[in-house]
Scaffold this active site. Structure first.
Site, mmCIF file in Angstrom:
data_model
loop_
_atom_site.group_PDB
_atom_site.id
_atom_site.type_symbol
_atom_site.label_atom_id
_atom_site.label_comp_id
_atom_site.label_asym_id
_atom_site.label_seq_id
_atom_site.Cartn_x
_atom_site.Cartn_y
_atom_site.Cartn_z
ATOM 1 C CD GLU A 54 -2.639 1.595 0.355
ATOM 2 O OE1 GLU A 54 -3.447 0.780 -0.119
ATOM 3 O OE2 GLU A 54 -2.514 2.758 -0.091
ATOM 4 C CG ASP A 104 -6.895 3.622 -7.796
ATOM 5 O OD1 ASP A 104 -7.840 3.427 -7.016
ATOM 6 O OD2 ASP A 104 -5.794 4.063 -7.430
ATOM 7 C CE LYS A 108 -11.634 12.164 -16.977
ATOM 8 N NZ LYS A 108 -11.141 13.273 -16.187
ATOM 9 C CG ASP A 140 -16.359 -0.732 -9.406
ATOM 10 O OD1 ASP A 140 -15.134 -0.683 -9.685
ATOM 11 O OD2 ASP A 140 -17.063 0.289 -9.319
#
Ligand SMILES: C[S@@+](CC[C@H](N)C(=O)[O-])C[C@H]1O[C@@H](n2cnc3c(N)ncnc32)[C@H](O)[C@@H]1O
Length: 196
Positions: A54, A104, A108, A140
């Site tokens: 992380e 993430d 775009k 997702d």
């Protein structure tokens, strides 16, 4: 900080023994966030070792505190960038499973090159896995799901496995809980590096 893995040298590959106990399977959770998945796995499988990766210090501290509070000595966190960790720090054939959960999606088109799952990254994941080891991906974002499948196919060297829900113990991540509560679908991919 207890539970934090701080490499002695960030410019050489880690030794297997620096990452986990002798003969114990190692699993890595890339972008472990607040650590719900990592903690539940460490609790469920005391005979395995778990490493969260992380980049955000606050999240690393939070997960380390939870590991200490729950006396989970088989869980650690590395504060580092995921791609660098997989490509340059993890030893070859060291991981039983690598989890990339709710990364993430960079939706775009001009940001697609920032996505973690790219052909070269997939090749590095394959190198880091033991023969028979697994790469599990969940998002997702349907388009990132399709993208990830294409990158793995283009990179090669993996078998696609079925991953029906509840097929095996797999705790929900913090983001997964939030997104499922919003009615979003989770898209999953499960790959195995063929056993030689
Ligand atoms: C959307 S959150 C998902 C967190 C967790 N996996 C979950 O499902 O609850 C993405 C996490 O990955 C971390 N992250 C994003 N890019 C990263 C990178 N390149 N290297 C390390 N961590 C990263 C973020 O700080 C964040 O905690």
């Amino acid at each position: 900080m207890a539970g934090e893995l701080v490499p002695a040298d960030y410019f050489r590959r880690l030794e297997h023994a620096e990452l986990c106990g002798d003969g114990r399977p190692l699993e890595v959770d890339l972008g472990c966030g607040d650590g719900a998945f990592l903690l539940a796995m460490a609790r469920q499988f005391p005979e395995r070792d778990f490493l969260g990766v992380e980049r955000l210090l606050g999240r690393v501290r939070k997960v380390c505190k939870k590991l200490t509070r729950n006396e989970l000595s088989n869980g650690r966190v590395l504060r580092l960038e995921s791609r660098y960790t997989v490509e340059w720090l993890l030893p070859e054939a060291s991981l039983a499973r690598l989890h990339l959960l709710c990364p993430d999606p960079w939706p775009k088109v001009r940001h697609h090159r920032r996505r973690l799952v790219q052909v070269e990254f997939v090749a590095a994941v394959r190198r880091a896995l033991v023969p028979g080891g697994e790469f599990l991906f969940m998002t997702d974002h349907e388009e990132y799901f399709a993208w990830a499948g294409e990158q793995v196919a283009a990179s090669g060297g993996f078998e696609l496995l079925e991953w029906p829900e509840n097929a095996f113990f797999y705790p929900k991540t913090d983001f997964q809980r939030q997104w499922e509560a919003e009615g979003k679908t989770m898209w999953r991919l499960r790959y195995r590096k063929p056993a030689e």
